[in-house]
Design a protein around this motif. Sequence first.
Motif, PDB file in Angstrom:
ATOM      1  N   SER A  90       0.773  -7.480  11.568  1.00 56.82           N
ATOM      2  CA  SER A  90       1.785  -6.849  12.428  1.00 56.82           C
ATOM      3  C   SER A  90       2.483  -5.694  11.721  1.00 56.82           C
ATOM      4  O   SER A  90       2.904  -4.728  12.365  1.00 56.82           O
ATOM      5  CB  SER A  90       2.821  -7.895  12.861  1.00 56.82           C
ATOM      6  OG  SER A  90       3.539  -8.397  11.743  1.00 56.82           O
ATOM      7  N   LEU A  91       2.609  -5.773  10.397  1.00 52.81           N
ATOM      8  CA  LEU A  91       3.284  -4.712   9.648  1.00 52.81           C
ATOM      9  C   LEU A  91       2.375  -3.524   9.371  1.00 52.81           C
ATOM     10  O   LEU A  91       2.849  -2.384   9.278  1.00 52.81           O
ATOM     11  CB  LEU A  91       3.810  -5.262   8.311  1.00 52.81           C
ATOM     12  CG  LEU A  91       5.037  -6.166   8.391  1.00 52.81           C
ATOM     13  CD1 LEU A  91       5.259  -6.875   7.065  1.00 52.81           C
ATOM     14  CD2 LEU A  91       6.269  -5.348   8.775  1.00 52.81           C
ATOM     15  N   THR A  92       1.078  -3.782   9.217  1.00 56.61           N
ATOM     16  CA  THR A  92       0.150  -2.702   8.866  1.00 56.61           C
ATOM     17  C   THR A  92      -1.008  -2.645   9.848  1.00 56.61           C
ATOM     18  O   THR A  92      -0.890  -2.079  10.917  1.00 56.61           O
ATOM     19  CB  THR A  92      -0.366  -2.886   7.431  1.00 56.61           C
ATOM     20  OG1 THR A  92      -0.947  -4.199   7.296  1.00 56.61           O
ATOM     21  CG2 THR A  92       0.757  -2.759   6.417  1.00 56.61           C
ATOM     22  N   PRO A 111      -8.099   1.430   5.477  1.00 56.37           N
ATOM     23  CA  PRO A 111      -6.845   1.214   6.201  1.00 56.37           C
ATOM     24  C   PRO A 111      -6.170   2.538   6.568  1.00 56.37           C
ATOM     25  O   PRO A 111      -6.140   3.472   5.767  1.00 56.37           O
ATOM     26  CB  PRO A 111      -5.985   0.421   5.200  1.00 56.37           C
ATOM     27  CG  PRO A 111      -6.970  -0.174   4.236  1.00 56.37           C
ATOM     28  CD  PRO A 111      -8.105   0.805   4.159  1.00 56.37           C
ATOM     29  N   ALA A 112      -5.650   2.603   7.771  1.00 58.21           N
ATOM     30  CA  ALA A 112      -4.956   3.816   8.220  1.00 58.21           C
ATOM     31  C   ALA A 112      -3.614   3.946   7.520  1.00 58.21           C
ATOM     32  O   ALA A 112      -2.951   2.956   7.213  1.00 58.21           O
ATOM     33  CB  ALA A 112      -4.756   3.764   9.737  1.00 58.21           C
ATOM     34  N   ALA A 113      -3.219   5.178   7.255  1.00 55.22           N
ATOM     35  CA  ALA A 113      -1.925   5.424   6.617  1.00 55.22           C
ATOM     36  C   ALA A 113      -0.804   5.102   7.607  1.00 55.22           C
ATOM     37  O   ALA A 113      -0.956   5.238   8.816  1.00 55.22           O
ATOM     38  CB  ALA A 113      -1.838   6.859   6.154  1.00 55.22           C
ATOM     39  N   GLY A 114       0.310   4.682   7.076  1.00 48.16           N
ATOM     40  CA  GLY A 114       1.441   4.347   7.927  1.00 48.16           C
ATOM     41  C   GLY A 114       2.733   4.510   7.170  1.00 48.16           C
ATOM     42  O   GLY A 114       2.789   5.160   6.123  1.00 48.16           O
ATOM     43  N   ASP A 115       3.785   3.922   7.707  1.00 51.16           N
ATOM     44  CA  ASP A 115       5.083   3.957   7.051  1.00 51.16           C
ATOM     45  C   ASP A 115       4.953   3.299   5.675  1.00 51.16           C
ATOM     46  O   ASP A 115       4.535   2.142   5.581  1.00 51.16           O
ATOM     47  CB  ASP A 115       6.098   3.212   7.901  1.00 51.16           C
ATOM     48  CG  ASP A 115       7.476   3.185   7.246  1.00 51.16           C
ATOM     49  OD1 ASP A 115       7.778   4.111   6.482  1.00 51.16           O
ATOM     50  OD2 ASP A 115       8.216   2.218   7.479  1.00 51.16           O
ATOM     51  N   PRO A 116       5.306   3.989   4.593  1.00 54.23           N
ATOM     52  CA  PRO A 116       5.140   3.426   3.238  1.00 54.23           C
ATOM     53  C   PRO A 116       5.830   2.076   3.064  1.00 54.23           C
ATOM     54  O   PRO A 116       5.297   1.181   2.412  1.00 54.23           O
ATOM     55  CB  PRO A 116       5.744   4.500   2.330  1.00 54.23           C
ATOM     56  CG  PRO A 116       5.616   5.768   3.105  1.00 54.23           C
ATOM     57  CD  PRO A 116       5.795   5.380   4.540  1.00 54.23           C
ATOM     58  N   LYS A 117       7.027   1.920   3.633  1.00 50.99           N
ATOM     59  CA  LYS A 117       7.737   0.655   3.505  1.00 50.99           C
ATOM     60  C   LYS A 117       6.995  -0.469   4.215  1.00 50.99           C
ATOM     61  O   LYS A 117       6.897  -1.593   3.708  1.00 50.99           O
ATOM     62  CB  LYS A 117       9.154   0.789   4.072  1.00 50.99           C
ATOM     63  CG  LYS A 117      10.064   1.696   3.251  1.00 50.99           C
ATOM     64  CD  LYS A 117      11.462   1.729   3.828  1.00 50.99           C
ATOM     65  CE  LYS A 117      12.388   2.630   2.987  1.00 50.99           C
ATOM     66  NZ  LYS A 117      13.760   2.686   3.563  1.00 50.99           N
ATOM     67  N   ALA A 118       6.454  -0.160   5.414  1.00 56.97           N
ATOM     68  CA  ALA A 118       5.713  -1.164   6.157  1.00 56.97           C
ATOM     69  C   ALA A 118       4.418  -1.533   5.437  1.00 56.97           C
ATOM     70  O   ALA A 118       4.025  -2.704   5.393  1.00 56.97           O
ATOM     71  CB  ALA A 118       5.407  -0.661   7.565  1.00 56.97           C
ATOM     72  N   VAL A 119       3.751  -0.526   4.872  1.00 56.61           N
ATOM     73  CA  VAL A 119       2.513  -0.786   4.128  1.00 56.61           C
ATOM     74  C   VAL A 119       2.796  -1.659   2.913  1.00 56.61           C
ATOM     75  O   VAL A 119       2.053  -2.608   2.616  1.00 56.61           O
ATOM     76  CB  VAL A 119       1.855   0.545   3.694  1.00 56.61           C
ATOM     77  CG1 VAL A 119       0.706   0.282   2.720  1.00 56.61           C
ATOM     78  CG2 VAL A 119       1.356   1.307   4.915  1.00 56.61           C
ATOM     79  N   LEU A 120       3.886  -1.366   2.219  1.00 59.43           N
ATOM     80  CA  LEU A 120       4.256  -2.148   1.040  1.00 59.43           C
ATOM     81  C   LEU A 120       4.585  -3.585   1.431  1.00 59.43           C
ATOM     82  O   LEU A 120       4.134  -4.539   0.787  1.00 59.43           O
ATOM     83  CB  LEU A 120       5.455  -1.503   0.335  1.00 59.43           C
ATOM     84  CG  LEU A 120       5.915  -2.161  -0.976  1.00 59.43           C
ATOM     85  CD1 LEU A 120       4.799  -2.120  -2.004  1.00 59.43           C
ATOM     86  CD2 LEU A 120       7.168  -1.470  -1.505  1.00 59.43           C
ATOM     87  N   ALA A 121       5.367  -3.740   2.496  1.00 58.97           N
ATOM     88  CA  ALA A 121       5.728  -5.082   2.947  1.00 58.97           C
ATOM     89  C   ALA A 121       4.497  -5.840   3.450  1.00 58.97           C
ATOM     90  O   ALA A 121       4.334  -7.039   3.179  1.00 58.97           O
ATOM     91  CB  ALA A 121       6.776  -4.991   4.056  1.00 58.97           C
ATOM     92  N   GLY A 122       3.613  -5.141   4.179  1.00 56.45           N
ATOM     93  CA  GLY A 122       2.399  -5.774   4.670  1.00 56.45           C
ATOM     94  C   GLY A 122       1.474  -6.198   3.545  1.00 56.45           C
ATOM     95  O   GLY A 122       0.869  -7.275   3.594  1.00 56.45           O
ATOM     96  N   ALA A 149       2.438  -6.994   0.540  1.00 54.16           N
ATOM     97  CA  ALA A 149       3.070  -8.156  -0.088  1.00 54.16           C
ATOM     98  C   ALA A 149       2.783  -9.425   0.711  1.00 54.16           C
ATOM     99  O   ALA A 149       2.487 -10.489   0.140  1.00 54.16           O
ATOM    100  CB  ALA A 149       4.574  -7.935  -0.211  1.00 54.16           C
ATOM    101  N   CYS A 150       2.837  -9.328   2.045  1.00 51.51           N
ATOM    102  CA  CYS A 150       2.530 -10.486   2.888  1.00 51.51           C
ATOM    103  C   CYS A 150       1.068 -10.899   2.735  1.00 51.51           C
ATOM    104  O   CYS A 150       0.744 -12.096   2.682  1.00 51.51           O
ATOM    105  CB  CYS A 150       2.839 -10.171   4.347  1.00 51.51           C
ATOM    106  SG  CYS A 150       4.591 -10.072   4.744  1.00 51.51           S
TER     107      CYS A 150
END
Length: 303
Positions: free
Chosen positions: A101-103, A154-165, A167-168
């Motif tokens: 969901s995040l990435t 993987p498609a590029a996205g919001d850096p924070k969301a990618v980092l959080a995703g 980590a998950c």
Amino acid sequence: MDHTRTLAPTSDRTHLLAVVGAGVLWGTGGLTGVLLIDRTGLGVLAVAAYRLLVGGGLVALWLLATGRLTRLRLGGRSVRRLVLLGALAALYQSCYFAAVSLTSVSLATLVTLGASPVLVVAAESALGRRRPSGRILLAIATAIAGLALLVGTPAAGDPKAVLAGTACALGSAAGFAAITMLGARPVDTLGPLPTAGLSFCAGGLLLLPVAALTGGVTVGLDAGTVAMLLYLGLAPTALAYGLYFTGLRTVATGSAALISLMEPITAAVLGAVVLDERLGTAGLAGAVLIGVAVLMTATGRRR
């Protein structure tokens, strides 16, 4: 005549095939989950919770019908191990879907399945105080390269969301790695299938309230939905993990984690056949590389 020499290789082959079978069955779970979500509108966490509850419930009913449930001797250590396995299963499922969901599915799949064998081999080496073999390291590198080609970039996205995703996804990988390490150590006198089933009952009960708070768990039970739920709980959940825990009796944990990469190959084939998804040249090359890694692992030394 020494029967030990003839029986041991047969047992090794049986356990190896059990791990392969688990990977193939896991590969059918993704497609079934997608079809179930499309049919019912359930959230991913609700599907994960029902998957664990139905799978665990079916095993519990089988144990009750055969009279084995009353003969199980569950001490404090056994109960703690079952609850821990259930919690890890809930963590593995929820972290993976959170990463999606995040990435994106491709990043979540790449990190989760790519990191799992690395974490298992690292833990195996640390606990055994020995370096992993060159064959295993080469198989891991080959598998990760194949996985990257199979699932795509993987498609590029919001850096924070990618980092959080990410980590998950790593949390999901750690959960699966822990399940693999614990699965190699049977729960007292419990067999592989009862261990999987009872632990999934615990995991499903832990995950269901979370699913209810985040997206709702109400579903209409028509014949098609019931059939999907039963299949999702039985084949890629209860039976698959029962086979996986069986295989861990002789298959080294690092090797088992690599062989479980039969899952994305199976999912890709089913996606092409059922959903008309095209793999493309890169996807086919990735599937071949994963197959090579699995063969390298399967023909290598087992414990």
